[in-house]
Design an enzyme around this catalytic site. Structure first.
Site, PDB file in Angstrom:
ATOM      1  N   ASP A  52     -41.477  -2.431 -24.507  1.00  0.00           N
ATOM      2  CA  ASP A  52     -40.875  -1.761 -25.659  1.00  0.00           C
ATOM      3  C   ASP A  52     -40.973  -2.695 -26.868  1.00  0.00           C
ATOM      4  O   ASP A  52     -40.742  -3.898 -26.778  1.00  0.00           O
ATOM      5  CB  ASP A  52     -39.408  -1.421 -25.361  1.00  0.00           C
ATOM      6  CG  ASP A  52     -38.840  -0.424 -26.360  1.00  0.00           C
ATOM      7  OD1 ASP A  52     -38.534   0.714 -25.959  1.00  0.00           O
ATOM      8  OD2 ASP A  52     -38.691  -0.786 -27.554  1.00  0.00           O
ATOM      9  N   HIS A 122     -40.793   9.398 -21.468  1.00  0.00           N
ATOM     10  CA  HIS A 122     -40.870   7.979 -21.131  1.00  0.00           C
ATOM     11  C   HIS A 122     -39.637   7.559 -20.372  1.00  0.00           C
ATOM     12  O   HIS A 122     -38.543   8.065 -20.610  1.00  0.00           O
ATOM     13  CB  HIS A 122     -41.051   7.104 -22.371  1.00  0.00           C
ATOM     14  CG  HIS A 122     -40.080   7.385 -23.485  1.00  0.00           C
ATOM     15  ND1 HIS A 122     -40.201   8.469 -24.323  1.00  0.00           N
ATOM     16  CD2 HIS A 122     -38.960   6.735 -23.882  1.00  0.00           C
ATOM     17  CE1 HIS A 122     -39.220   8.468 -25.200  1.00  0.00           C
ATOM     18  NE2 HIS A 122     -38.432   7.439 -24.954  1.00  0.00           N
ATOM     19  N   HIS A 124     -37.380   4.321 -19.623  1.00  0.00           N
ATOM     20  CA  HIS A 124     -37.053   2.933 -19.961  1.00  0.00           C
ATOM     21  C   HIS A 124     -36.733   2.204 -18.654  1.00  0.00           C
ATOM     22  O   HIS A 124     -35.946   2.709 -17.839  1.00  0.00           O
ATOM     23  CB  HIS A 124     -35.805   2.869 -20.839  1.00  0.00           C
ATOM     24  CG  HIS A 124     -35.932   3.527 -22.176  1.00  0.00           C
ATOM     25  ND1 HIS A 124     -36.137   2.807 -23.347  1.00  0.00           N
ATOM     26  CD2 HIS A 124     -35.864   4.826 -22.550  1.00  0.00           C
ATOM     27  CE1 HIS A 124     -36.167   3.656 -24.373  1.00  0.00           C
ATOM     28  NE2 HIS A 124     -36.001   4.876 -23.922  1.00  0.00           N
TER      29      HIS A 124
END
Ligand code: AMP
Length: 136
Positions: A52, A122, A124
């Protein structure tokens, strides 16, 4: 400009055949297609994992499908394997980084209230510090 062969369905640009082609202006599609640089952690024909850009913990990796799926709400029949692969990859990355003992978190924000800011599914993968619960 959205190419004419794409149609808007439930807020999503899709091909008329219902496919999940790359969506123009989708930053994660661009990462998946190597058009935007990122710190790639892993990739195969189904998934791409990368760091990220604004990490919230010592480990903060994003796992995305290569195809454009805008959120969990757009998963359909036949996507179970893809989602399972993503979670197995999350566990593998966490284990490789030594966070299997301490623990880690896998999160998919979905929609406005959850703070989803990129409309490409997505997961995380966050670890390396004690995480709060419930989340803010
Ligand atoms: P969410 O808010 O759940 O949609 O998460 C989107 C995440 O994507 C955020 O944590 C951003 O920091 C991250 N992000 C946005 N653009 C990029 C990029 N170009 N490379 C890596 N991570 C990104």
């Amino acid at each position: 400009m959205i190419p004419p062969r794409l149609v808007c369905s439930r807020g999503l640009w899709r091909s008329q055949s219902g496919g999940r082609e790359q969506v123009e202006d989708c930053i994660f599609c661009k990462i998946a297609h190597g058009q935007v640089e990122s710190q790639i952690v892993y990739q195969d024909e189904h998934l791409v994992a990368f760091d990220d850009i604004n990490p919230q913990a010592p480990m903060h990796v994003l796992i995305i499908p290569r195809v454009h799926i805008s959120s969990l709400l757009e998963l359909g029949d036949g996507d179970e394997e893809l989602v399972g692969r993503a979670h197995r990859l999350a566990a593998r990355i966490a284990r490789e980084r030594g966070y299997d003992r301490r623990g880690f978190r896998v999160v998919a924000n979905c929609g406005q209230d959850a703070g989803q800011s990129v409309p490409h599914l997505h997961f995380h993968v966050i670890g390396g510090r004690a995480l709060q619960w419930p989340p803010g």
